[in-house]
Scaffold this motif. Structure first.
Motif, PDB file in Angstrom:
ATOM      1  N   VAL A 145       0.851  -1.200   0.001  1.00  0.00           N
ATOM      2  CA  VAL A 145       0.053  -0.117  -0.158  1.00  0.00           C
ATOM      3  C   VAL A 145       0.812   1.296  -0.054  1.00  0.00           C
ATOM      4  O   VAL A 145       1.766   1.443   0.906  1.00  0.00           O
ATOM      5  N   TYR A 146       0.757   2.046  -0.949  1.00  0.00           N
ATOM      6  CA  TYR A 146       1.351   3.315  -1.229  1.00  0.00           C
ATOM      7  C   TYR A 146       0.547   4.499  -0.744  1.00  0.00           C
ATOM      8  O   TYR A 146      -0.573   4.380  -0.283  1.00  0.00           O
ATOM      9  N   GLY A 147       1.111   5.756  -0.752  1.00  0.00           N
ATOM     10  CA  GLY A 147       0.498   6.783  -0.544  1.00  0.00           C
ATOM     11  C   GLY A 147       0.749   7.790   0.312  1.00  0.00           C
ATOM     12  O   GLY A 147      -0.187   8.607   0.926  1.00  0.00           O
ATOM     13  N   LEU A 153      -4.094   9.615   3.643  1.00  0.00           N
ATOM     14  CA  LEU A 153      -3.838   9.451   2.278  1.00  0.00           C
ATOM     15  C   LEU A 153      -3.368   7.815   1.917  1.00  0.00           C
ATOM     16  O   LEU A 153      -3.743   7.439   1.108  1.00  0.00           O
ATOM     17  N   ARG A 154      -2.787   7.279   2.767  1.00  0.00           N
ATOM     18  CA  ARG A 154      -2.632   5.832   2.678  1.00  0.00           C
ATOM     19  C   ARG A 154      -3.797   4.934   2.309  1.00  0.00           C
ATOM     20  O   ARG A 154      -3.867   4.097   1.541  1.00  0.00           O
ATOM     21  N   VAL A 155      -4.895   5.222   2.965  1.00  0.00           N
ATOM     22  CA  VAL A 155      -6.232   4.450   3.056  1.00  0.00           C
ATOM     23  C   VAL A 155      -6.786   4.614   1.582  1.00  0.00           C
ATOM     24  O   VAL A 155      -7.455   3.562   1.207  1.00  0.00           O
ATOM     25  N   LEU A 156      -6.305   5.844   0.838  1.00  0.00           N
ATOM     26  CA  LEU A 156      -6.870   5.970  -0.413  1.00  0.00           C
ATOM     27  C   LEU A 156      -6.281   4.727  -1.283  1.00  0.00           C
ATOM     28  O   LEU A 156      -7.239   4.250  -2.170  1.00  0.00           O
ATOM     29  N   ASP A 157      -5.204   4.514  -1.439  1.00  0.00           N
ATOM     30  CA  ASP A 157      -4.472   3.532  -2.090  1.00  0.00           C
ATOM     31  C   ASP A 157      -4.955   2.026  -1.755  1.00  0.00           C
ATOM     32  O   ASP A 157      -5.262   1.197  -2.470  1.00  0.00           O
ATOM     33  N   MET A 158      -4.985   1.841  -0.441  1.00  0.00           N
ATOM     34  CA  MET A 158      -5.674   0.516  -0.058  1.00  0.00           C
ATOM     35  C   MET A 158      -6.836   0.362  -0.179  1.00  0.00           C
ATOM     36  O   MET A 158      -7.211  -0.895  -0.812  1.00  0.00           O
ATOM     37  N   ILE A 219      -1.740  14.881  -1.927  1.00  0.00           N
ATOM     38  CA  ILE A 219      -2.899  14.034  -2.547  1.00  0.00           C
ATOM     39  C   ILE A 219      -2.861  13.998  -3.826  1.00  0.00           C
ATOM     40  O   ILE A 219      -3.313  12.980  -4.445  1.00  0.00           O
ATOM     41  N   GLN A 220      -2.698  14.911  -4.545  1.00  0.00           N
ATOM     42  CA  GLN A 220      -2.801  14.783  -5.897  1.00  0.00           C
ATOM     43  C   GLN A 220      -1.904  13.634  -6.529  1.00  0.00           C
ATOM     44  O   GLN A 220      -2.138  12.862  -7.538  1.00  0.00           O
ATOM     45  N   SER A 221      -0.800  13.498  -6.034  1.00  0.00           N
ATOM     46  CA  SER A 221       0.391  12.563  -6.540  1.00  0.00           C
ATOM     47  C   SER A 221      -0.265  10.868  -5.944  1.00  0.00           C
ATOM     48  O   SER A 221      -0.036  10.190  -6.527  1.00  0.00           O
ATOM     49  N   VAL A 222      -0.901  10.994  -4.859  1.00  0.00           N
ATOM     50  CA  VAL A 222      -1.320   9.706  -4.247  1.00  0.00           C
ATOM     51  C   VAL A 222      -2.568   9.428  -5.403  1.00  0.00           C
ATOM     52  O   VAL A 222      -2.702   8.197  -5.554  1.00  0.00           O
ATOM     53  N   LEU A 223      -3.685  10.205  -5.595  1.00  0.00           N
ATOM     54  CA  LEU A 223      -4.460   9.863  -6.440  1.00  0.00           C
ATOM     55  C   LEU A 223      -4.356   9.709  -7.977  1.00  0.00           C
ATOM     56  O   LEU A 223      -5.123   8.770  -8.649  1.00  0.00           O
ATOM     57  N   ARG A 224      -3.225  10.146  -8.367  1.00  0.00           N
ATOM     58  CA  ARG A 224      -2.945  10.121  -9.962  1.00  0.00           C
ATOM     59  C   ARG A 224      -2.988   8.692 -10.592  1.00  0.00           C
ATOM     60  O   ARG A 224      -3.530   8.707 -11.482  1.00  0.00           O
TER      61      ARG A 224
END
Length: 247
Positions: A145-147, A153-158, A219-224
């Motif tokens: 899990v990244y982010g 932030l991390r939970v978005l990737d998970m 957050i934008q780099s996490v969501l991309r």
């Protein structure tokens, strides 16, 4: 007291201890086609908590877990990744009917607490810099899990990894309330008042700790890379204001 920063050795020790338990581990899943409601522990959760009542799947992060339960709302999952001992001040209301999805770097005493309640505990593995030398054995990187550094932030990737595409997020404020609450029912720590700064975005001002406000930039780099993800934001913090402007 506020949170502290743990050295990589703490992460290494926690990962070793928790993975040795032989618990089930979270991995990639196909698109579920159903909504996921995520409760973060920001101050605006107090204003939107009733919208979580009756929802099918609720992930409660850190202090949001105990707050929801205090309001008569039992989340389906409790989520954490914090290695430091301050996380033990949360999840005091662990329940056997809640599934706890903890990062393998989470403080082992919290894992013990959930297991002793009779709850199901599943581990997930948080990606970390190579120089930290975390030993995940031969586990495939695809299940990591990244982010970013925060659980918000991390939970978005998970969530994306396990198949959710329709996210409804409460309490992810990245700021304090105007009366300087850091959580739905918790004032800012006295030792952190000196660190509060006022952030302005499109004519609106938000008091925040710099590390919390930084999530708006991250957050934008996490969501991309999270294809097909749709997010509905609830609350009135700095993050929600920023994301509404980005829509």
């Amino acid at each position: 007291m506020g949170s502290t920063v743990c050295p990589p050795s703490t992460f290494r020790d926690n990962v070793k201890t928790n993975l040795a338990r032989g618990l089930e581990e979270v991995g990639p899943r196909p698109d579920r086609g159903e909504p996921l409601h995520i409760a973060c522990a920001g101050p605006s959760l107090r204003d939107t908590v009733e919208q979580l009542r009756g929802q099918k799947t609720i992930w409660a992060l850190n202090a949001a877990h105990d707050y929801l339960i205090s309001q008569g709302i039992v989340p389906t999952h409790g989520i954490a990744q914090a290695p430091e001992h301050q996380i033990l001040d949360t999840f005091k209301s662990v329940r056997p009917d809640v599934v706890y999805a903890f990062a393998s770097c989470t403080h082992p005493d919290l894992v013990d607490r959930a297991l002793s309640s009779g709850a199901r505990v599943a581990l997930w593995n948080a990606a970390a810099p190579d120089e930290w030398e975390l030993d995940y054995g031969d586990r495939a990187q695809v299940g990591f899990v990244y982010g970013g550094g925060t659980i918000g932030l991390r939970v978005l990737d998970m969530a994306h990894m396990v198949g959710f595409r329709d996210l409804h997020i409460h309490g992810f404020d990245a700021s304090l309330s105007m009366d300087l609450r850091i959580g739905p029912d918790k004032p800012i720590y006295e030792d952190r008042r000196k660190d509060i700064r006022l952030f302005e975005l499109r004519g609106k001002f938000f008091p925040s700790l710099p590390a919390h406000a930084r999530q708006v930039e991250e957050i934008q780099s996490v969501l991309r890379p999270l294809d097909g993800l749709r997010i509905t934001w609830y609350g009135d913090g700095l993050m929600q204001w920023a994301m509404k402007g980005a829509a």
